[in-house]
Write an enzyme that holds these catalytic residues in place. Structure first.
Site, PDB file in Angstrom:
ATOM      1  N   TRP A  21       0.839  -1.215   0.000  1.00  0.00           N
ATOM      2  CA  TRP A  21       0.000   0.000   0.000  1.00  0.00           C
ATOM      3  C   TRP A  21       0.870   1.259   0.000  1.00  0.00           C
ATOM      4  CZ3 TRP A  21      -1.306   2.843   4.956  1.00  0.00           C
ATOM      5  CH2 TRP A  21      -2.318   3.797   4.783  1.00  0.00           C
ATOM      6  N   GLN A  27       4.668   5.769  -4.232  1.00  0.00           N
ATOM      7  CA  GLN A  27       5.788   6.484  -3.584  1.00  0.00           C
ATOM      8  C   GLN A  27       7.151   6.017  -4.082  1.00  0.00           C
ATOM      9  OE1 GLN A  27       6.123   5.678   0.621  1.00  0.00           O
ATOM     10  NE2 GLN A  27       7.723   7.179   0.960  1.00  0.00           N
ATOM     11  N   ASP A  49       0.780  -9.093   0.741  1.00  0.00           N
ATOM     12  CA  ASP A  49      -0.560  -8.511   0.773  1.00  0.00           C
ATOM     13  C   ASP A  49      -0.648  -7.290  -0.135  1.00  0.00           C
ATOM     14  OD1 ASP A  49      -3.261  -8.340   2.315  1.00  0.00           O
ATOM     15  OD2 ASP A  49      -2.465  -6.303   2.400  1.00  0.00           O
ATOM     16  N   TYR A  54      -4.950  -0.385  -4.678  1.00  0.00           N
ATOM     17  CA  TYR A  54      -3.676   0.288  -4.377  1.00  0.00           C
ATOM     18  C   TYR A  54      -3.068   0.869  -5.660  1.00  0.00           C
ATOM     19  CZ  TYR A  54      -3.734  -1.951   0.287  1.00  0.00           C
ATOM     20  OH  TYR A  54      -4.065  -2.369   1.554  1.00  0.00           O
ATOM     21  N   PRO A 207       1.523  -2.003  11.654  1.00  0.00           N
ATOM     22  CA  PRO A 207       2.006  -2.333  12.997  1.00  0.00           C
ATOM     23  C   PRO A 207       3.023  -1.313  13.517  1.00  0.00           C
ATOM     24  CG  PRO A 207       2.992  -3.809  11.373  1.00  0.00           C
ATOM     25  CD  PRO A 207       1.922  -3.032  10.662  1.00  0.00           C
ATOM     26  N   ARG A 228       7.204   8.873   4.637  1.00  0.00           N
ATOM     27  CA  ARG A 228       5.791   8.861   4.242  1.00  0.00           C
ATOM     28  C   ARG A 228       5.107  10.186   4.557  1.00  0.00           C
ATOM     29  NH1 ARG A 228       1.875   3.809   5.464  1.00  0.00           N
ATOM     30  NH2 ARG A 228       3.476   2.857   4.162  1.00  0.00           N
ATOM     31  N   ASN A 294      12.843  -4.895  10.048  1.00  0.00           N
ATOM     32  CA  ASN A 294      11.551  -5.243  10.646  1.00  0.00           C
ATOM     33  C   ASN A 294      11.366  -6.746  10.848  1.00  0.00           C
ATOM     34  OD1 ASN A 294      11.352  -2.531  10.234  1.00  0.00           O
ATOM     35  ND2 ASN A 294       9.777  -2.639   8.658  1.00  0.00           N
TER      36      ASN A 294
HETATM   37  N1  LIG Z   1      -6.785  -3.432   4.973  1.00  0.00           N
HETATM   38  C1  LIG Z   1      -6.553  -2.140   5.012  1.00  0.00           C
HETATM   39  O1  LIG Z   1      -7.488  -1.314   5.030  1.00  0.00           O
HETATM   40  C2  LIG Z   1      -5.140  -1.669   5.021  1.00  0.00           C
HETATM   41  C3  LIG Z   1      -4.838  -0.308   5.222  1.00  0.00           C
HETATM   42  C4  LIG Z   1      -3.496   0.054   5.244  1.00  0.00           C
HETATM   43  C5  LIG Z   1      -2.503  -0.899   5.051  1.00  0.00           C
HETATM   44  N2  LIG Z   1      -2.840  -2.200   4.814  1.00  0.00           N
HETATM   45  C6  LIG Z   1      -1.811  -3.253   4.580  1.00  0.00           C
HETATM   46  O2  LIG Z   1      -0.801  -3.182   5.558  1.00  0.00           O
HETATM   47  C7  LIG Z   1       0.468  -2.986   4.910  1.00  0.00           C
HETATM   48  C8  LIG Z   1       1.386  -2.238   5.814  1.00  0.00           C
HETATM   49  O3  LIG Z   1       0.867  -0.937   6.098  1.00  0.00           O
HETATM   50  P1  LIG Z   1       1.880   0.236   6.372  1.00  0.00           P
HETATM   51  O4  LIG Z   1       2.761   0.411   5.166  1.00  0.00           O
HETATM   52  O5  LIG Z   1       1.114   1.408   6.857  1.00  0.00           O
HETATM   53  O6  LIG Z   1       2.714  -0.426   7.582  1.00  0.00           O
HETATM   54  P2  LIG Z   1       3.868   0.007   8.546  1.00  0.00           P
HETATM   55  O7  LIG Z   1       4.799  -1.146   8.529  1.00  0.00           O
HETATM   56  O8  LIG Z   1       3.270   0.448   9.835  1.00  0.00           O
HETATM   57  O9  LIG Z   1       4.562   1.295   7.889  1.00  0.00           O
HETATM   58  C9  LIG Z   1       5.414   1.141   6.794  1.00  0.00           C
HETATM   59  C10 LIG Z   1       6.182   2.426   6.509  1.00  0.00           C
HETATM   60  O10 LIG Z   1       6.910   2.838   7.663  1.00  0.00           O
HETATM   61  C11 LIG Z   1       8.229   3.223   7.291  1.00  0.00           C
HETATM   62  N3  LIG Z   1       9.151   2.232   7.850  1.00  0.00           N
HETATM   63  C12 LIG Z   1       8.957   0.876   7.920  1.00  0.00           C
HETATM   64  N4  LIG Z   1       9.990   0.278   8.503  1.00  0.00           N
HETATM   65  C13 LIG Z   1      10.873   1.232   8.837  1.00  0.00           C
HETATM   66  C14 LIG Z   1      12.121   1.200   9.471  1.00  0.00           C
HETATM   67  N5  LIG Z   1      12.658   0.056   9.872  1.00  0.00           N
HETATM   68  N6  LIG Z   1      12.779   2.383   9.664  1.00  0.00           N
HETATM   69  C15 LIG Z   1      12.222   3.542   9.240  1.00  0.00           C
HETATM   70  N7  LIG Z   1      11.028   3.641   8.622  1.00  0.00           N
HETATM   71  C16 LIG Z   1      10.346   2.488   8.427  1.00  0.00           C
HETATM   72  C17 LIG Z   1       8.257   3.218   5.754  1.00  0.00           C
HETATM   73  O11 LIG Z   1       7.804   4.481   5.269  1.00  0.00           O
HETATM   74  P3  LIG Z   1       8.776   5.684   4.806  1.00  0.00           P
HETATM   75  O12 LIG Z   1      10.135   5.141   4.560  1.00  0.00           O
HETATM   76  O13 LIG Z   1       8.118   6.224   3.591  1.00  0.00           O
HETATM   77  O14 LIG Z   1       8.710   6.648   5.948  1.00  0.00           O
HETATM   78  C18 LIG Z   1       7.213   2.179   5.423  1.00  0.00           C
HETATM   79  O15 LIG Z   1       6.669   2.296   4.124  1.00  0.00           O
HETATM   80  C19 LIG Z   1       0.085  -2.308   3.598  1.00  0.00           C
HETATM   81  O16 LIG Z   1       1.088  -2.416   2.621  1.00  0.00           O
HETATM   82  C20 LIG Z   1      -1.142  -3.088   3.234  1.00  0.00           C
HETATM   83  O17 LIG Z   1      -0.792  -4.338   2.689  1.00  0.00           O
HETATM   84  C21 LIG Z   1      -4.135  -2.578   4.815  1.00  0.00           C
END
Ligand SMILES: NC(=O)c1ccc[n+]([C@@H]2O[C@H](COP(=O)([O-])OP(=O)(O)OC[C@H]3O[C@@H](n4cnc5c(N)ncnc54)[C@H](OP(=O)(O)O)[C@@H]3O)[C@@H](O)[C@H]2O)c1
Length: 332
Positions: A21, A27, A49, A54, A207, A228, A294
């Protein structure tokens, strides 16, 4: 990487999955997207997923290309249907027409004959639940979908769907995909207790609270370049956490992570995995190093003292209201 059952089903998923996503087709460039997928595969992630909506359907295409050549039996590919994928009044929702058309588009874009899990991306108040569940059941019988699940449904909606499935002999929902993190615990009061009783597993999204729980966003300061919070579509999504009281308390988690020898991202992912109703935590990434960071949360145990310390640090900024699980009243 450790593996868990998807709810009470026979399917095993990697306890950390990779989601695309806001990143693939949007992005991040395709090269970076492929590197993230490759890093996930190298680290033992088998569960991926995505969703039809998306990046206006481009994310499925990017994931399909990135996974091309990987042994299909070694992967669990999840996608979703509900949000608009075109201009027409039937290009959205959970009607028989849209579900049937959408799965065909998803299979084509993902370059696969079937998806392992097909998820209703929200509850559709305009379609009889029986129509949606019968269509899902037909797709299972056709072999286009192996398991069915939902996303962001309330306990009441999940309970109603299970009752209809049992009465009509339809395939049962095995999973729910809710937002869940240290900061967003709205499933704990109602969705999780029902799901535990009924064998429904949670595949949790954001998460790391979209990056906020890494601690990289400092209160009162501009977000780091390329994150982001600076992205055109991402900034609106992450806005709910970009408040000084939240960001200040997140900074106070740093000693907790340091004492355990974990990065902040690992602590956040490990935290959701302590909940036994969670089948998998879906992490997103804009860079392959993030994936490699992660995934090390797999298998980490946090004891009760650590869980209590986290609660004490975050205090009132944790959202727990089950009423925050909502689907649009009418189709978007
Ligand atoms: N069902 C639904 O309605 C729904 C809604 C949302 C998401 N989802 C699913 O959940 C997945 C994950 O969501 P999410 O992308 O919001 O999850 P997330 O893991 O909470 O956030 C991911 C973002 O955090 C940053 N990040 C991750 N690991 C990092 C690290 N080790 N150090 C620094 N920055 C880090 C990156 O963004 P930057 O580098 O750009 O800062 C990355 O794109 C989506 O891809 C999708 O499959 C589902």
């Amino acid at each position: 990487m450790e593996f868990r059952h998807l709810g009470r089903s026979g399917l095993k998923v990697s306890e950390i999955s990779y989601g695309n996503w806001l990143t693939h087709g949007s992005q991040v460039e395709e090269d970076a997207a492929r590197q993230c997928v490759q890093a996930a595969l190298d680290e033992g992630v088998t569960t991926f997923d995505t969703a039809d909506v998306y990046a206006g359907t481009k994310a499925e295409e990017v994931l399909g290309r990135a996974l091309k050549g990987v042994r299909r039996e070694s992967l669990e590919i999840f996608t979703k249907v509900y949000w608009p994928t075109g201009p027409g009044q039937n290009d959205r929702g959970l009607s028989r027409k849209h579900i049937t058309e959408s799965i065909h588009g998803s299979l084509r874009r993902l370059q696969t004959d079937y998806v392992d899990l097909y998820q209703a991306h929200r509850f559709d108040h305009e379609t009889p639940l029986e129509e949606t569940l019968k269509t899902f059941d037909d797709l299972v019988r056709q072999g286009k979908v192996l398991y069915v699940g939902v996303s962001e449904w309330t306990a009441d909606q999940i309970g109603r769907a299970l009752k209809i499935a049992d009465e009509m002999g339809f395939d049962r929902i095995v999973s729910n995909q809710p937002q869940y993190s240290m900061l967003w615990r709205v499933i704990e009061a109602e969705v999780v207790p029902l799901s535990r009783r009924e064998g429904v597993g949670q595949i949790v999204w954001s998460p790391i609270a979209q990056g906020v729980l890494t601690g990289k966003y400092l209160p009162g300061q501009q977000p780091p370049e390329g994150s982001r919070a600076t992205d055109a579509s991402g900034s609106a999504m992450i806005a709910r956490f970009m408040k000084d009281d939240v960001l200040t308390r997140v900074q106070d988690l740093k000693p907790v992570a340091a004492d355990l020898g974990l990065s902040m991202a690992q602590l956040a992912v490990a935290w959701v995995l302590q909940n036994p109703n969670v089948s998998s935590a879906i992490v997103g990434a804009s860079r392959p190093e993030q994936v490699r960071d992660n995934v090390k949360a797999s298998g980490v145990k946090l004891d009760d003292d650590v869980m209590k310390r986290i609660d004490d640090v975050l205090g009132p900024v944790v959202e727990r209201d089950p009423g925050r699980t909502v689907s649009p009243a009418t189709r978007p």
